[in-house]
Design an enzyme around this catalytic site. Structure first.
Site, PDB file in Angstrom:
ATOM      1  N   ASP A  66       0.880  -1.170   0.000  1.00  0.00           N
ATOM      2  CA  ASP A  66       0.000   0.000   0.000  1.00  0.00           C
ATOM      3  C   ASP A  66       0.912   1.213   0.000  1.00  0.00           C
ATOM      4  O   ASP A  66       1.585   1.491   0.997  1.00  0.00           O
ATOM      5  CB  ASP A  66      -0.892  -0.007   1.242  1.00  0.00           C
ATOM      6  CG  ASP A  66      -1.838   1.189   1.299  1.00  0.00           C
ATOM      7  OD1 ASP A  66      -1.677   2.128   0.480  1.00  0.00           O
ATOM      8  OD2 ASP A  66      -2.724   1.213   2.178  1.00  0.00           O
ATOM      9  N   ALA A  94       0.350   3.209  -9.791  1.00  0.00           N
ATOM     10  CA  ALA A  94      -0.731   3.124  -8.804  1.00  0.00           C
ATOM     11  C   ALA A  94      -1.473   4.454  -8.735  1.00  0.00           C
ATOM     12  O   ALA A  94      -0.859   5.524  -8.750  1.00  0.00           O
ATOM     13  CB  ALA A  94      -0.159   2.765  -7.437  1.00  0.00           C
ATOM     14  N   TYR A 159      -9.512  14.190  -9.329  1.00  0.00           N
ATOM     15  CA  TYR A 159      -8.450  13.368  -9.888  1.00  0.00           C
ATOM     16  C   TYR A 159      -7.428  14.228 -10.617  1.00  0.00           C
ATOM     17  O   TYR A 159      -6.214  14.077 -10.436  1.00  0.00           O
ATOM     18  CB  TYR A 159      -9.077  12.346 -10.840  1.00  0.00           C
ATOM     19  CG  TYR A 159      -8.102  11.462 -11.571  1.00  0.00           C
ATOM     20  CD1 TYR A 159      -7.177  10.682 -10.869  1.00  0.00           C
ATOM     21  CD2 TYR A 159      -8.119  11.376 -12.961  1.00  0.00           C
ATOM     22  CE1 TYR A 159      -6.283   9.857 -11.541  1.00  0.00           C
ATOM     23  CE2 TYR A 159      -7.239  10.552 -13.634  1.00  0.00           C
ATOM     24  CZ  TYR A 159      -6.329   9.793 -12.925  1.00  0.00           C
ATOM     25  OH  TYR A 159      -5.441   8.986 -13.593  1.00  0.00           O
ATOM     26  N   ALA A 161      -6.761  17.408 -10.185  1.00  0.00           N
ATOM     27  CA  ALA A 161      -6.005  18.245  -9.252  1.00  0.00           C
ATOM     28  C   ALA A 161      -4.857  17.468  -8.625  1.00  0.00           C
ATOM     29  O   ALA A 161      -3.740  17.979  -8.475  1.00  0.00           O
ATOM     30  CB  ALA A 161      -6.930  18.786  -8.165  1.00  0.00           C
ATOM     31  N   SER A 162      -5.113  16.205  -8.296  1.00  0.00           N
ATOM     32  CA  SER A 162      -4.057  15.391  -7.690  1.00  0.00           C
ATOM     33  C   SER A 162      -2.930  15.140  -8.685  1.00  0.00           C
ATOM     34  O   SER A 162      -1.745  15.211  -8.335  1.00  0.00           O
ATOM     35  CB  SER A 162      -4.628  14.056  -7.188  1.00  0.00           C
ATOM     36  OG  SER A 162      -4.980  13.198  -8.271  1.00  0.00           O
TER      37      SER A 162
END
Length: 264
Positions: A66, A94, A159, A161-162
């Protein structure tokens, strides 16, 4: 071969681009370190790799990870170094796509969850490989980005913006790490035909009562090359930036979308 004997870490192994990155890197001669949160996805990916010609001779290690947990990222890198002694390439695939919602009413907690994976999680993994790459004085990092940071699409703001934040970080990393011969680049993916997009079209077809072909044609009319690129085709752009063919390239923003977005 393009990645012969390169030790390549790939995050986000799963249906679509993730598995194509694993298979393509294996075909190009890489020693694979594959990561995903779900162990079953890693098992399936390894099985697919083994089905390739000479697949039984391909070096693969699987590490459930993770990326939001820095200690798990460090464990992943430690496993890679223990097995292979070096890390040549990190491919950050990822991601969390978030919830489709209009920006003016979007839930900010949902945005934070997207940021946790796409920015902070990616940085966890990058920071974990950098010490080894500095020690080697070489390395290539490729961040998979998205066309929606360049061509806005309604409901995709969180999404985008990230990924826009990741784009800025990528430029800074390219500037800061160049002195160590570490290259950091981005690919900006548009529509990619593979399991996730196929599922999206099936759901729309069912809810709207129209054929999948008609939905595809609606998208493809905006793509100069006339078709939605496959995940495998898009993966090849990642391999180019990861490889020594791109040895003079860092901080690049490579558009991989069949021409749907055409920068000036």
């Amino acid at each position: 071969m393009l990645l012969e004997n390169k030790v390549v870490i790939i995050s986000g192994i799963g249906s679509g681009l993730g598995i194509e990155l694993a298979l393509g890197a294996a075909k190009y001669g890489a020693k694979l370190v594959i990561a995903a949160r779900t162990e079953s996805k890693l098992d399936a990916a390894e099985e697919d790799v083994r089905q390739l010609p000479n697949g039984d001779n391909i070096d693969v290690i699987k590490v459930p990870t993770d990326i939001c947990d820095k200690s798990q990222c460090e464990h992943l890198v430690a496993r890679a170094i223990e097995r292979f002694g070096r890390i040549d390439v990190l491919i950050n695939s990822a991601y969390n796509p978030g919830v489709m919602a209009l920006a003016d009413t979007a839930n900010m907690d949902a945005w934070r969850a997207v940021m946790d994976v796409n920015v902070f999680g990616t940085m966890n993994l990058i920071q974990s490989v950098i010490p080894q790459m500095k020690l080697q004085r070489s390395g290539s990092i490729v961040n998979v980005n998205t066309m929606v940071t360049r061509k806005p699409m309604a409901t995709q703001a969180g999404y985008a913006a990230s990924k826009a934040a990741l784009s800025s970080v990528t430029s800074h990393l390219a500037l800061e790490l160049g002195q160590y011969n570490i290259r950091v680049n981005s690919t900006y993916m548009g529509w990619m035909w593979g399991a996730p997009v196929e599922y999206y079209f099936k759901q729309r077809s069912k809810s709207e009562g129209v054929s999948i072909e008609s939905l595809k044609k609606e998208v493809e009319k905006n793509i100069p090359l006339g078709k939605i690129p496959t995940s495998a085709e898009c993966a090849n752009a990642v391999f180019f930036l990861a490889s020594d063919l791109a040895s003079a390239i860092t901080g690049a923003c490579l558009d991989v979308n069949g021409g749907e977005y055409l920068p000036r």
